[in-house]
Design a protein around this motif. Structure first.
Motif, PDB file in Angstrom:
ATOM      1  N   SER A   1       0.920  -1.122   0.088  1.00 51.31           N
ATOM      2  CA  SER A   1       0.063  -0.146  -0.133  1.00 51.31           C
ATOM      3  C   SER A   1       0.981   1.227  -0.114  1.00 51.31           C
ATOM      4  N   VAL A   2       0.635   2.110  -0.900  1.00 50.91           N
ATOM      5  CA  VAL A   2       1.346   3.266  -1.011  1.00 50.91           C
ATOM      6  C   VAL A   2       0.424   4.379  -1.210  1.00 50.91           C
ATOM      7  N   LEU A   3       0.608   5.520  -0.436  1.00 52.34           N
ATOM      8  CA  LEU A   3      -0.296   6.562  -0.604  1.00 52.34           C
ATOM      9  C   LEU A   3       0.549   7.859  -1.240  1.00 52.34           C
ATOM     10  N   GLU A   4      -0.366   8.913  -1.860  1.00 59.69           N
ATOM     11  CA  GLU A   4       0.022   9.855  -2.712  1.00 59.69           C
ATOM     12  C   GLU A   4       1.185  10.740  -1.810  1.00 59.69           C
ATOM     13  N   PRO A   5       2.267  11.143  -2.372  1.00 64.66           N
ATOM     14  CA  PRO A   5       3.029  11.897  -1.721  1.00 64.66           C
ATOM     15  C   PRO A   5       2.436  13.421  -1.344  1.00 64.66           C
ATOM     16  N   MET A   6       2.667  13.853  -0.032  1.00 64.03           N
ATOM     17  CA  MET A   6       2.250  15.053   0.502  1.00 64.03           C
ATOM     18  C   MET A   6       3.348  15.731   1.444  1.00 64.03           C
ATOM     19  N   THR A   7       3.216  16.988   1.359  1.00 64.31           N
ATOM     20  CA  THR A   7       4.139  17.688   2.266  1.00 64.31           C
ATOM     21  C   THR A   7       3.585  17.739   3.658  1.00 64.31           C
ATOM     22  N   ALA A   8       4.492  18.303   4.666  1.00 63.48           N
ATOM     23  CA  ALA A   8       3.863  18.019   6.036  1.00 63.48           C
ATOM     24  C   ALA A   8       2.762  19.148   5.889  1.00 63.48           C
ATOM     25  N   PRO A   9       2.969  20.297   5.709  1.00 61.34           N
ATOM     26  CA  PRO A   9       1.852  21.463   5.650  1.00 61.34           C
ATOM     27  C   PRO A   9       0.502  20.910   5.215  1.00 61.34           C
TER      28      PRO A   9
END
Length: 742
Positions: free
Chosen positions: A194-202
């Motif tokens: 399972s891999v989720l979409e990249p997101m920044t911390a903010p």
């Protein structure tokens, strides 16, 4: 010798072909593809989403939920070869892992220093990639949770994206990090990445519209979503229980009840198939069939039998009274109701049976169905227990539940198979559950909490489930707990307070925790259970329309006075409410939110949610760490001389004055002010002077303090344990008209 060589050649050929295919599919290096191929073949790995990780723009941190010793080998094979992997001490030195460690740069894990190293920030700022392995735990300890804070801090300093990775099925491998598998060990379980979409911390922090939210909590929630994403989205209820049977063992005893019935997974599913063949002759696939049974194995068999036949189980609240039962059956267009003669006789439900017949429905007795089962039926079910009778899609309706009606007429909420399974898995991703747990469920299945948390969750997670037929047996349930020694229990504040009054100190001592919902847990109830039974009450929040659990406190995320934090995969929206200075009206969306309602005006017709958002009708406020506090119900606000007053808030104020008693605050018509507030209470010592004094100390306007007090022996409650505010209000009006208020 020739045969052996031929076999080895065939293995080598399959290995090479698999490596070539994976190299082309994922863009792996030759070495990665060669070392990944045996894993692909042995574990039939579902890896379609690994492209998201490989394609993530640097700088990026891959956060891997570390469950088994195989995890580093898999991720070293699949992630870009310019990734720096931070390995635990064992993996960093393991001899067998040496070929995989050659695929990319690795350094040894140092829990005290590695995440404060400026080197890692420099690696990321140089367009680098970092793989961090965080020990998998639904409820991590303080040390493990520090890693979440460290990762999110480094991501913010380097302006890096975060990609969560969870390997589903790895929990069944014998190569666990702590040496203990949470499920029965299997050498070759099917794995899914399972891999989720990249997101920044903010971006992670701001997803629920709360820019002040805790950074570490945001990452923790995102990792829980990665875990949830490994749940098969297309499973029906029957299929989910079947998969649990194959994981935990078909012979595992999973359901017991007060009649002495003990069912293994195999027996349960075979019995469901037998009943399903009978149900299929009486109703078409997709048609609603009523179920009017107490908490027994027969109710579980009927539920799964209907799921096997592709029909919809409409769980009838037989405690709501004949009029409500008739209205419910007509609203859901129910023509057949499954029940038991023994149950109807013991529970004294002759008037409810008449209501069923008045609604035009036919009663189908379990005793008659069981009498007609032949040896051939049993043999066929024993062979075909794994297979449902009718193929059905997960997005189709599975159950119809009728809302409590605590503030008005009950409504029919339609929940899909996906709603139910998603909610069980959301809870499993937030609260620690093991196969050694024993769950005691006293809440009826017509109550959504009793259905999903108390019944479906144990069935799909391998807990041993004991069903008790009525939550109202206040003296008997502590005795059952003393004999059964459950570790998990589900209840409401009303019921838990009553059990504590009749129980001996050791009756509930085996419990790890109690999950409470449906109504606010009073401080006095929490104190009594903590002091007498050394048991924590974990308070949650839900609604029938959300299948039902929406938020829950846990061991590490626990704040008394709140209902916890949202489950993974859910989103919330808060809209302002006139007269409410802090917080607002809560709207929810997520995979567990219902398909829609059925109404009396359009019986049997599903009316879907317009935009996927469910109006909870609750007024809430949310703190910076995501903890939700229920401040009232939109329907439980009174307008007194133009001012909005929360009846729930006044109720909590009264509770602090007389904590050992039960109270309900209602609004009744008033000619001069429009409405006036009345306290209905079991406290014989209650007086208006004490209320006014307390209100003044709390800074509450005098018009919001109840001026009338109605004293009763018991506050009316529903079968679910909630206060019946409709009946309470009627009682208050009756007493006031009779001049018997204080």
């Amino acid at each position: 010798m020739v045969l052996t060589l031929a076999l080895l050649a065939a293995i080598a050929l399959v290995w090479c072909l698999t490596a070539i295919v994976e190299k082309i599919r994922h863009g792996l290096s030759t070495a990665q593809a060669v070392l990944y191929a045996p894993f692909k073949l042995a574990y039939r790995i579902s890896d379609a989403r690994i492209g998201i990780a490989r394609g993530a723009q640097a700088p990026v941190i891959y956060v891997v939920s570390h469950q088994s010793r195989l995890d580093p080998a898999l991720t070293l094979s699949l992630l870009p070869d310019d990734t720096l992997h931070i390995l635990d001490p064992v993996s960093a030195k393991s001899v067998w892992l040496e070929p995989w460690r050659e695929l990319a740069r690795t350094i040894a894990f140092n829990a005290e220093h590695v995440f404060v190293s400026r080197r890692l920030v420099r690696v990321l700022k140089g367009r680098g990639r970092l793989a961090v392995y965080i020990p998998e735990a639904v409820e991590p300890d303080i040390r493990s949770f520090r890693l979440y804070r460290a990762v999110i801090r480094i991501a913010m300093q380097a302006d890096a994206r975060i990609v969560p990775i969870f390997i589903g099925g790895a929990q069944a491998l014998p190569f666990q990090m702590d040496g203990k598998a949470p499920a029965p060990r299997r050498w070759f379980p099917r794995l899914s990445v399972s891999v989720l979409e990249p997101m920044t911390a903010p971006e992670l922090v701001a997803r629920n519209g709360s820019p002040a939210a805790s950074n570490a909590n945001a990452l923790f929630d995102r990792m829980a979503e990665a875990r949830l994403a490994t749940t098969e989205p297309d499973l029906t209820l029957f299929q989910a229980v079947r998969d649990a049977a194959e994981l935990f063992g078909p012979g595992r005893v999973v359901v017991e009840d007060a009649t002495g019935s003990r069912l293994s997974y195999r027996t349960l599913l075979a019995g469901a198939r037998i009943l399903g063949t009978r149900f299929a002759k009486l109703a078409k696939p997709g048609e609603a069939v009523g179920v009017m049974l107490p908490n027994t194995s027969g109710a579980v068999l009927s539920l799964l039998g209907l799921a096997s036949a592709g029909q919809v189980a409409a769980l009838v609240n037989y405690t709501s009274g004949p009029a409500n039962v008739t209205a419910a059956l007509r609203t859901a267009a129910i023509h057949t109701v499954i029940s038991s003669r023994v149950f109807v006789e013991k529970a004294g439900l002759a008037d409810v049976v008449q209501a069923v017949e008045a609604a035009g429905a036919k009663l189908l007795w379990l005793e008659d169905l069981q009498a007609g089962i032949s040896g051939l039926d049993k043999a066929a079910a024993a062979l075909l227990w794994r297979y449902p009778l009718h193929r059905q899609k997960a997005e189709k309706p599975a159950v119809i539940l009728f809302t409590s009606g605590s503030e008005g007429a009950p409504k029919a909420a339609v929940l899909s198979h996906r709603n139910l399974i998603a909610n069980a898995m959301q809870a499993e991703a937030r609260v620690t559950i093991t196969t050694s747990d024993i769950a005691l469920n006293v809440l009826p299945m017509f109550h959504s909490f009793g259905l999903t948390a108390g019944t479906i969750l144990p069935l799909v997670t391998g807990m041993r489930l004991f069903l008790y037929p009525s939550p109202l047996h206040y003296k008997l349930i502590p005795e059952v707990a003393r004999r059964l020694k459950p570790t998990v229990m589900f209840g409401t504040d009303t019921f838990l307070a009553q059990y504590a009054r009749t129980a001996s100190d050791g009756d509930f001592s085996s419990l790890r925790f109690v999950v409470a919902g449906a109504e606010a847990v009073k401080p006095e109830t929490r104190r009594v259970w903590r002091e007498r039974f050394h048991t924590a009450i974990i308070e949650g929040y839900g609604l029938t329309e959300a299948a039902p659990v929406a938020a829950v406190n846990t061991a590490i995320h626990n704040r008394e006075g709140t209902v916890g934090r949202l489950l993974p995969g859910m989103r919330m929206r808060i809209e302002p409410v006139e007269g409410v200075a802090e917080g607002g009206r809560l709207f929810l969306s997520g995979p567990n939110v219902m398909l829609g309602y059925m109404t009396a005006e359009r019986p049997g017709e599903l009316q879907p949610l317009a935009d996927g958002w469910q109006d909870t009708g609750d007024i809430v406020k949310v703190d910076r760490e995501g903890f939700i506090t229920i401040t009232g119900r939109a329907a439980r606000f009174a307008k007194i001389a133009g001012e909005m007053v929360s009846l729930g808030a006044i109720e909590m104020l009264v509770q602090s004055l007389w904590p050992e008693e039960r109270h309900a605050v209602v609004a009744v018509p008033d000619r001069r002010r429009g409405e006036r507030i009345v306290l209905v209470t079991t406290a014989t010592q209650a007086d208006a002077t004490s209320l006014r004094r307390l209100g003044k100390q709390a800074g509450i306007a005098e018009l919001a303090v109840p001026g009338d007090i109605v004293k009763v022996a018991e506050i009316p409650v529903l079968g679910s344990g909630k206060t019946d505010y409709v009946a309470t209000r009627d009682l208050a009006v009756e007493r006031l008209n009779a001049g018997s208020a204080a």
